[in-house]
Design a protein around this motif. Structure first.
Motif, PDB file in Angstrom:
ATOM      1  N   PHE A 214       1.323  -1.128  -0.107  1.00  0.00           N
ATOM      2  CA  PHE A 214       0.224   0.012  -0.002  1.00  0.00           C
ATOM      3  C   PHE A 214       0.660   0.908   0.130  1.00  0.00           C
ATOM      4  O   PHE A 214       1.485   1.914   1.256  1.00  0.00           O
ATOM      5  CB  PHE A 214      -0.465  -0.537   1.028  1.00  0.00           C
ATOM      6  N   VAL A 215       0.657   2.251  -1.137  1.00  0.00           N
ATOM      7  CA  VAL A 215       1.737   2.919  -1.364  1.00  0.00           C
ATOM      8  C   VAL A 215       0.947   4.367  -1.402  1.00  0.00           C
ATOM      9  O   VAL A 215      -0.307   4.291  -1.015  1.00  0.00           O
ATOM     10  CB  VAL A 215       3.006   3.120  -3.016  1.00  0.00           C
ATOM     11  N   SER A 216       1.535   5.209  -0.335  1.00  0.00           N
ATOM     12  CA  SER A 216       1.185   6.285  -0.075  1.00  0.00           C
ATOM     13  C   SER A 216       1.992   7.463   0.826  1.00  0.00           C
ATOM     14  O   SER A 216       3.010   7.194   1.106  1.00  0.00           O
ATOM     15  CB  SER A 216      -0.149   6.295   1.375  1.00  0.00           C
ATOM     16  N   HIS A 217       1.582   8.866   0.210  1.00  0.00           N
ATOM     17  CA  HIS A 217       2.105   9.805   1.099  1.00  0.00           C
ATOM     18  C   HIS A 217       1.500  10.273   2.570  1.00  0.00           C
ATOM     19  O   HIS A 217       3.129  10.656   3.445  1.00  0.00           O
ATOM     20  CB  HIS A 217       2.416  10.808   0.313  1.00  0.00           C
ATOM     21  N   ASP A 218       0.478   9.689   3.559  1.00  0.00           N
ATOM     22  CA  ASP A 218       0.224  10.371   4.065  1.00  0.00           C
ATOM     23  C   ASP A 218       0.204   9.258   4.868  1.00  0.00           C
ATOM     24  O   ASP A 218      -0.173   8.118   4.766  1.00  0.00           O
ATOM     25  CB  ASP A 218      -1.659   9.981   4.633  1.00  0.00           C
ATOM     26  N   LEU A 219       0.924   9.153   5.734  1.00  0.00           N
ATOM     27  CA  LEU A 219       1.160   8.470   7.173  1.00  0.00           C
ATOM     28  C   LEU A 219      -0.195   8.090   7.957  1.00  0.00           C
ATOM     29  O   LEU A 219       0.136   7.038   8.881  1.00  0.00           O
ATOM     30  CB  LEU A 219       1.963   9.431   8.502  1.00  0.00           C
ATOM     31  N   ASP A 220      -1.472   9.042   8.289  1.00  0.00           N
ATOM     32  CA  ASP A 220      -2.005   8.900   8.666  1.00  0.00           C
ATOM     33  C   ASP A 220      -3.341   7.440   8.551  1.00  0.00           C
ATOM     34  O   ASP A 220      -3.369   6.311   8.975  1.00  0.00           O
ATOM     35  CB  ASP A 220      -3.157   9.481   9.144  1.00  0.00           C
ATOM     36  N   VAL A 221      -3.045   7.851   6.707  1.00  0.00           N
ATOM     37  CA  VAL A 221      -3.498   6.522   6.208  1.00  0.00           C
ATOM     38  C   VAL A 221      -2.747   5.076   6.525  1.00  0.00           C
ATOM     39  O   VAL A 221      -3.645   4.184   6.768  1.00  0.00           O
ATOM     40  CB  VAL A 221      -3.698   6.765   4.490  1.00  0.00           C
ATOM     41  N   VAL A 222      -1.477   4.991   6.346  1.00  0.00           N
ATOM     42  CA  VAL A 222      -1.032   4.274   6.591  1.00  0.00           C
ATOM     43  C   VAL A 222      -0.607   3.248   7.372  1.00  0.00           C
ATOM     44  O   VAL A 222      -0.537   1.813   8.115  1.00  0.00           O
ATOM     45  CB  VAL A 222       0.208   3.969   6.127  1.00  0.00           C
ATOM     46  N   ARG A 223      -0.998   4.505   8.707  1.00  0.00           N
ATOM     47  CA  ARG A 223      -1.544   3.807  10.019  1.00  0.00           C
ATOM     48  C   ARG A 223      -2.724   3.035  10.037  1.00  0.00           C
ATOM     49  O   ARG A 223      -2.538   1.875  10.964  1.00  0.00           O
ATOM     50  CB  ARG A 223      -1.496   4.878  11.460  1.00  0.00           C
ATOM     51  N   HIS A 224      -4.131   3.179   9.539  1.00  0.00           N
ATOM     52  CA  HIS A 224      -4.720   2.817   9.686  1.00  0.00           C
ATOM     53  C   HIS A 224      -5.219   1.576   8.528  1.00  0.00           C
ATOM     54  O   HIS A 224      -5.943   0.203   9.141  1.00  0.00           O
ATOM     55  CB  HIS A 224      -6.142   3.665   9.027  1.00  0.00           C
ATOM     56  N   ILE A 225      -4.229   1.309   7.978  1.00  0.00           N
ATOM     57  CA  ILE A 225      -4.498   0.152   7.078  1.00  0.00           C
ATOM     58  C   ILE A 225      -3.169  -1.090   7.241  1.00  0.00           C
ATOM     59  O   ILE A 225      -3.353  -2.492   7.313  1.00  0.00           O
ATOM     60  CB  ILE A 225      -4.516   0.607   5.507  1.00  0.00           C
ATOM     61  N   SER A 226      -2.264  -0.609   7.756  1.00  0.00           N
ATOM     62  CA  SER A 226      -0.831  -1.112   7.363  1.00  0.00           C
ATOM     63  C   SER A 226      -0.861  -2.581   8.803  1.00  0.00           C
ATOM     64  O   SER A 226      -1.352  -1.819   9.752  1.00  0.00           O
ATOM     65  CB  SER A 226       0.081  -0.935   7.709  1.00  0.00           C
ATOM     66  N   HIS A 227      -0.026  -3.779   8.938  1.00  0.00           N
ATOM     67  CA  HIS A 227       0.435  -3.727   9.668  1.00  0.00           C
ATOM     68  C   HIS A 227       2.621  -3.579   9.977  1.00  0.00           C
ATOM     69  O   HIS A 227       2.172  -3.646  11.198  1.00  0.00           O
ATOM     70  CB  HIS A 227       0.321  -5.657   9.194  1.00  0.00           C
ATOM     71  N   ARG A 228       2.436  -3.452   8.931  1.00  0.00           N
ATOM     72  CA  ARG A 228       3.984  -3.038   9.329  1.00  0.00           C
ATOM     73  C   ARG A 228       4.315  -2.180   8.145  1.00  0.00           C
ATOM     74  O   ARG A 228       3.118  -1.627   7.333  1.00  0.00           O
ATOM     75  CB  ARG A 228       4.937  -4.109   8.687  1.00  0.00           C
ATOM     76  N   VAL A 229       4.925  -0.944   8.267  1.00  0.00           N
ATOM     77  CA  VAL A 229       5.634   0.554   7.438  1.00  0.00           C
ATOM     78  C   VAL A 229       7.106   0.628   6.749  1.00  0.00           C
ATOM     79  O   VAL A 229       8.039   0.355   7.572  1.00  0.00           O
ATOM     80  CB  VAL A 229       5.109   1.300   8.290  1.00  0.00           C
ATOM     81  N   ALA A 230       7.115   0.669   5.861  1.00  0.00           N
ATOM     82  CA  ALA A 230       8.396   1.194   5.088  1.00  0.00           C
ATOM     83  C   ALA A 230       8.693   2.339   4.840  1.00  0.00           C
ATOM     84  O   ALA A 230       7.493   2.687   4.196  1.00  0.00           O
ATOM     85  CB  ALA A 230       8.779   0.516   4.520  1.00  0.00           C
ATOM     86  N   VAL A 231       9.516   3.208   5.339  1.00  0.00           N
ATOM     87  CA  VAL A 231       9.525   4.450   5.249  1.00  0.00           C
ATOM     88  C   VAL A 231      10.605   4.865   4.058  1.00  0.00           C
ATOM     89  O   VAL A 231      11.664   4.358   4.779  1.00  0.00           O
ATOM     90  CB  VAL A 231      10.057   6.073   6.046  1.00  0.00           C
ATOM     91  N   MET A 232      10.400   5.016   3.258  1.00  0.00           N
ATOM     92  CA  MET A 232      11.376   5.776   1.768  1.00  0.00           C
ATOM     93  C   MET A 232      11.489   7.134   1.678  1.00  0.00           C
ATOM     94  O   MET A 232      10.979   8.095   2.324  1.00  0.00           O
ATOM     95  CB  MET A 232      10.004   5.483   0.945  1.00  0.00           C
ATOM     96  N   TYR A 233      12.856   7.586   1.193  1.00  0.00           N
ATOM     97  CA  TYR A 233      13.557   8.482   1.878  1.00  0.00           C
ATOM     98  C   TYR A 233      14.455   8.920   0.296  1.00  0.00           C
ATOM     99  O   TYR A 233      15.628   8.184   0.970  1.00  0.00           O
ATOM    100  CB  TYR A 233      13.889   9.613   2.753  1.00  0.00           C
ATOM    101  N   HIS A 234      14.793   9.387  -0.455  1.00  0.00           N
ATOM    102  CA  HIS A 234      15.107   9.803  -2.091  1.00  0.00           C
ATOM    103  C   HIS A 234      15.802   8.029  -2.347  1.00  0.00           C
ATOM    104  O   HIS A 234      17.586   7.905  -2.003  1.00  0.00           O
ATOM    105  CB  HIS A 234      16.730  10.806  -1.335  1.00  0.00           C
ATOM    106  N   GLY A 235      15.128   7.383  -2.331  1.00  0.00           N
ATOM    107  CA  GLY A 235      15.263   6.402  -3.077  1.00  0.00           C
ATOM    108  C   GLY A 235      16.023   5.190  -2.217  1.00  0.00           C
ATOM    109  O   GLY A 235      16.423   3.922  -2.259  1.00  0.00           O
ATOM    110  N   GLU A 236      15.565   5.105  -0.411  1.00  0.00           N
ATOM    111  CA  GLU A 236      16.377   4.332   0.192  1.00  0.00           C
ATOM    112  C   GLU A 236      15.188   4.222   1.262  1.00  0.00           C
ATOM    113  O   GLU A 236      14.554   4.940   1.887  1.00  0.00           O
ATOM    114  CB  GLU A 236      17.620   4.325   1.044  1.00  0.00           C
ATOM    115  N   ILE A 237      15.005   2.810   1.874  1.00  0.00           N
ATOM    116  CA  ILE A 237      14.237   2.735   3.277  1.00  0.00           C
ATOM    117  C   ILE A 237      14.939   3.077   4.231  1.00  0.00           C
ATOM    118  O   ILE A 237      16.170   2.961   4.859  1.00  0.00           O
ATOM    119  CB  ILE A 237      13.300   1.901   2.815  1.00  0.00           C
ATOM    120  N   VAL A 238      14.472   4.477   5.239  1.00  0.00           N
ATOM    121  CA  VAL A 238      15.159   5.070   6.605  1.00  0.00           C
ATOM    122  C   VAL A 238      14.408   4.288   7.705  1.00  0.00           C
ATOM    123  O   VAL A 238      15.576   4.335   8.698  1.00  0.00           O
ATOM    124  CB  VAL A 238      15.557   6.217   6.003  1.00  0.00           C
TER     125      VAL A 238
END
Length: 294
Positions: A214-238
């Motif tokens: 589930f791709v999104s720019h909204d942290l609240d959206v991914v919190r609502h739907i996700s079991h786990r979260v990966a955060v991307m910044y400048h092409g890397e997972i931080v």
């Protein structure tokens, strides 16, 4: 019985390991543009991995790489036990039964000249399903996404944005896939419609066991739907971890800025968040400007 089965562990449905994606640029001896660097993620059956980041972070490129729409320069993408990093066009067609996508814009993702019944039946007939079976499945899909049965005879323009996205979700579900890549599927909808569509995604997952990237720019959206979260910044997972941890107590400064950028209804809390975010940005600028050690 394998050792995995003996210990009750569930094997990953999707595994991305050491993935780099580069695009060639026009011009003599110009270096390729690297969109993704050393990406490592995994999704289990029935699980949602939320992929969050600002525009240009590379999150959509990762989804496109999984779908075979972005070039894999290095690394591997394994789906349901098979390496699909460089799958051929024919192999991709066969993968379509188990790997589907819901795009961002419900207004452009549906053929405006086809009736809804034809849009939903198309993936079924391509897979060789008889017409009667396809019609029966279309009725099931409409019921599953909460649309009336008479929708089969109507055109996409006769529906609201939220209803069109329900049609797009129904089309993705037509072949009972194992994984759906959801590329900003609610960002074009108003807030109340977003909540309804997100709840629909959750209900479908409970009913079918489908997995989501589930791709999104909204942290609240991914919190609502996700079991786990990966955060991307400048092409890397931080940062990567359980959704509750990453979205409420983030460790990386970039994730902290994303959290503080999310709007809240309380004006005082919103003002406090804005000040904290500005402070984090100022600290990051100082770090970036600091001279390198000799």
């Amino acid at each position: 019985m394998t050792s995995t089965e003996q210990h009750g562990a569930v094997p990953e449905l999707l595994t991305v390991t050491g993935l780099d994606v580069e695009y060639s640029l026009k011009g003599f001896r110009r270096k390729p543009f690297r969109a993704l660097t050393d990406i490592n993620i995994a999704i289990k059956p029935g699980e949602t991995l939320g992929l969050v980041g600002e525009s240009g972070s590379g999150k959509t490129t990762l989804g496109r790489a999984v779908l075979g729409l972005a070039p894999v320069t290095r690394g591997t993408i394994t789906f349901d036990g098979s390496d699909i990093s460089h799958a051929t066009r024919g192999e991709r067609r066969r993968l379509g039964k188990d790997l589907q996508v819901v795009f961002q814009d419900p207004y452009t993702s549906l053929n405006p000249s086809l009736q809804i019944g034809d849009i939903l039946a198309e993936p079924l007939t391509v897979q060789g399903k008889p017409a009667a079976e396809a019609r029966r499945r279309v009725r099931e899909l409409l019921d599953q996404v909460g649309l009336p049965s008479d929708a089969v005879d109507r055109l996409p323009r006769e529906f609201s944005g939220g209803q069109r996205q329900r049609v797009a979700i129904a089309r993705a579900l037509a072949l009972s896939p194992k994984l759906i890549v959801c590329d900003e599927p609610v960002s074009a909808l108003d807030l109340s419609t977003q909540a309804v569509v997100l709840d629909l995604f959750l209900q479908i997952q409970r009913d079918t066991g489908v997995s989501y990237l589930f791709v999104s720019h909204d942290l609240d959206v991914v919190r609502h739907i996700s079991h786990r979260v990966a955060v991307m910044y400048h092409g890397e997972i931080v940062e990567q971890g359980a959704a509750g941890t990453v979205t409420r107590n983030p460790a990386h400064p970039y994730t902290q800025r994303l959290l503080l950028a999310s709007p809240v209804p309380d004006p005082d809390r919103q003002a406090k968040r804005r000040n904290e975010r500005h402070q984090l940005l100022a600290e990051q600028r100082l770090v970036d400007a600091a001279p390198l050690p000799a």
